[in-house]
Motif scaffolding. Structure first.
Motif, short mmCIF file in Angstrom:
data_model
loop_
_atom_site.label_atom_id
_atom_site.label_comp_id
_atom_site.label_asym_id
_atom_site.label_seq_id
_atom_site.Cartn_x
_atom_site.Cartn_y
_atom_site.Cartn_z
N ALA A 176 126.18 19.41 80.36
CA ALA A 176 126.11 20.08 79.06
C ALA A 176 127.48 20.62 78.66
O ALA A 176 127.85 20.57 77.47
CB ALA A 176 125.09 21.21 79.12
N ALA A 177 128.24 21.14 79.62
CA ALA A 177 129.58 21.64 79.32
C ALA A 177 130.50 20.51 78.88
O ALA A 177 131.29 20.66 77.93
CB ALA A 177 130.15 22.36 80.54
N THR A 178 130.41 19.38 79.55
CA THR A 178 131.22 18.22 79.17
C THR A 178 130.83 17.71 77.78
O THR A 178 131.68 17.37 76.95
CB THR A 178 131.07 17.10 80.20
OG1 THR A 178 131.52 17.57 81.47
CG2 THR A 178 131.89 15.88 79.81
N ALA A 179 129.52 17.66 77.52
CA ALA A 179 129.03 17.20 76.22
C ALA A 179 129.52 18.11 75.09
O ALA A 179 129.82 17.64 73.99
CB ALA A 179 127.51 17.14 76.22
N ALA A 180 129.60 19.41 75.37
CA ALA A 180 130.07 20.35 74.35
C ALA A 180 131.49 20.05 73.92
O ALA A 180 131.86 20.23 72.75
CB ALA A 180 129.95 21.78 74.87
N GLU A 181 132.31 19.59 74.88
CA GLU A 181 133.68 19.23 74.55
C GLU A 181 133.74 18.02 73.62
O GLU A 181 134.73 17.81 72.92
CB GLU A 181 134.47 18.94 75.83
CG GLU A 181 134.59 20.14 76.76
CD GLU A 181 135.23 19.78 78.09
OE1 GLU A 181 135.53 18.57 78.30
OE2 GLU A 181 135.42 20.69 78.92
N GLU A 182 132.66 17.24 73.63
CA GLU A 182 132.59 16.04 72.78
C GLU A 182 131.78 16.28 71.51
O GLU A 182 131.45 15.36 70.78
CB GLU A 182 131.97 14.90 73.59
CG GLU A 182 132.76 14.56 74.86
CD GLU A 182 132.03 13.60 75.78
OE1 GLU A 182 130.85 13.28 75.48
OE2 GLU A 182 132.62 13.17 76.80
N GLY A 183 131.40 17.56 71.29
CA GLY A 183 130.71 17.92 70.06
C GLY A 183 129.20 17.78 70.09
O GLY A 183 128.56 17.81 69.03
N ARG A 184 128.61 17.67 71.28
CA ARG A 184 127.16 17.54 71.39
C ARG A 184 126.58 18.76 72.10
O ARG A 184 127.09 19.19 73.12
CB ARG A 184 126.81 16.25 72.14
CG ARG A 184 125.33 15.94 72.20
CD ARG A 184 125.09 14.52 72.66
NE ARG A 184 125.35 13.58 71.55
CZ ARG A 184 125.48 12.28 71.72
NH1 ARG A 184 125.43 11.75 72.93
NH2 ARG A 184 125.68 11.50 70.67
N SER A 185 125.51 19.32 71.55
CA SER A 185 124.91 20.56 72.05
C SER A 185 123.67 20.26 72.87
O SER A 185 122.65 19.82 72.34
CB SER A 185 124.55 21.47 70.86
OG SER A 185 123.88 22.63 71.30
#
Length: 356
Positions: A250-259
């Motif tokens: 989830a933390a990695t996805a947040a860096e890519e703009g996904r919540s």
């Protein structure tokens, strides 16, 4: 040479940095201090303090009659604990490793799980069976397995698995206070993880009735899942050792703009359908994550329950990221078997984003 003094866990107060293992130790210590009926036994749990040092210091503090070693006979350990629980004692037993517990499986399924039903509730078994489980430690054959599905499939058992230091204390305390048998699954790879916790606040949950030794009044967390990260695009459902990689994904996805939302199941049985269904409905997309192999698994059950309850809210099929359907691998192959960030994010990418 002078022996090191035994640390009295009651001297630990306020804000403390604890390992997962030490939080379990404190839960055992506090339960034993509050209720003289609580006893701890198993292989090497006494003088050694357990393979993972979870029972360290308990024999020195409470004596060898309340924390003691047993022969290498898991069926005998659980059989003895069953008899003790029938007669008013509250045993907490350790199986040492997940695959070591299988010789006791007949006792657990045929007697521990069925006693309450067999006696129409007249005989309750306040018994906790602690099982270190899962991978991530490079254990050799018979020392790493994901056996939670066997116990979750067996009616009559409560099955709990903490994913963090605070829940290690809370869930084990609730397990010991339960009037019914609990299989307590401890992720091995988390034993030496650390977190800062407020011990005074944790201990305030558990109040003795009168003097020490009285029955505790417990606001139980059994049957309660937890939202451990908020998110709006998709929901990751995980438990025990799989919560950490879910949070990392989830933390990695947040860096890519996904919540991504992350739900920690915590209590496999009873299962918190209400919290988990509400989380799924809020995003409409779901990935279930577990270390155990996927076929006929806890991950399968979660996926089925979500589909049955949330079908009209789903924008994509429920996906699973699990261990592969092979015997648990040798240490050097663990990294290919265990669900990690890349596999989780690959599944998230397959949630039909262009079709909503």
């Amino acid at each position: 040479m002078t022996a090191a003094p035994v640390l009295n866990p009651l001297e630990l107060t306020g804000i403390q940095e604890l390992t997962f293992a030490k939080a379990l130790t404190l839960a055992l210590h506090d339960a034993m201090a509050a209720d003289p009926a609580v006893v701890v036994f198993g292989e090497d749990v006494g003088t050694l303090g357990g393979v993972f040092r979870v029972t360290e210091g308990l024999t020195a503090t409470f004596g060898s009659e309340r924390c003691f070693d047993t022969p290498l006979a898991e069926s005998g350990i659980v059989g003895m604990a069953t008899g003790m629980a029938i007669n008013g004692i509250r045993p907490v037993v350790e199986m040492q490793f997940d695959a070591f517990a299988y010789p006791a499986f007949e006792q657990i399924v045929s007697h521990v799980a069925k006693m309450g039903n067999r006696t129409r509730g007249h005989v309750r078994l306040p018994l906790v069976i602690r099982i270190p489980y899962g991978g991530g430690i490079g254990g050799v054959e018979h020392h790493c397995d994901s056996s939670e599905g066997y116990y979750a499939h067996t009616p009559g058992l409560t099955v709990l698995t903490p994913s963090n230091v605070q829940d290690a204390y809370v869930l084990l305390s609730d397990a010991i206070a339960s009037p019914d048998p609990v299989v307590f699954m401890e992720p091995k790879k988390l034993y030496f993880s650390k977190a800062t916790v407020d011990l005074d606040a944790l201990r305030a949950r558990y109040a003795s009735s009168g003097e020490r030794g009285g029955a505790r009044t417990v606001p139980s967390s059994i049957g309660q899942a937890a939202i451990v990260r908020e998110g709006s695009d998709a929901t990751l459902i995980a438990y025990g050792p799989s919560v950490a990689p879910a949070l990392a994904a989830a933390a990695t996805a947040a860096e890519e703009g996904r919540s991504l939302q992350v739900v920690d199941v915590r209590s496999l049985v009873p299962f918190d359908d209400e919290t988990i269904s509400a989380a799924v409905r809020s995003t409409g997309r779901v990935v279930v994550i577990a270390e155990a192999s996927g076929f006929a698994s806890m991950a399968s059950e979660i996926a089925a329950r979500v589909q049955e309850r949330c079908f009209h809210s789903l924008a994509a099929p429920v996906l699973r990221v699990t261990g592969f359907d092979v015997p648990y691998p040798a240490p050097k192959l663990e990294k290919y078997y265990l669900p990690g960030v890349d596999r989780i994010l690959d599944a998230v990418d397959r949630l039909q984003w262009g079709q909503s």
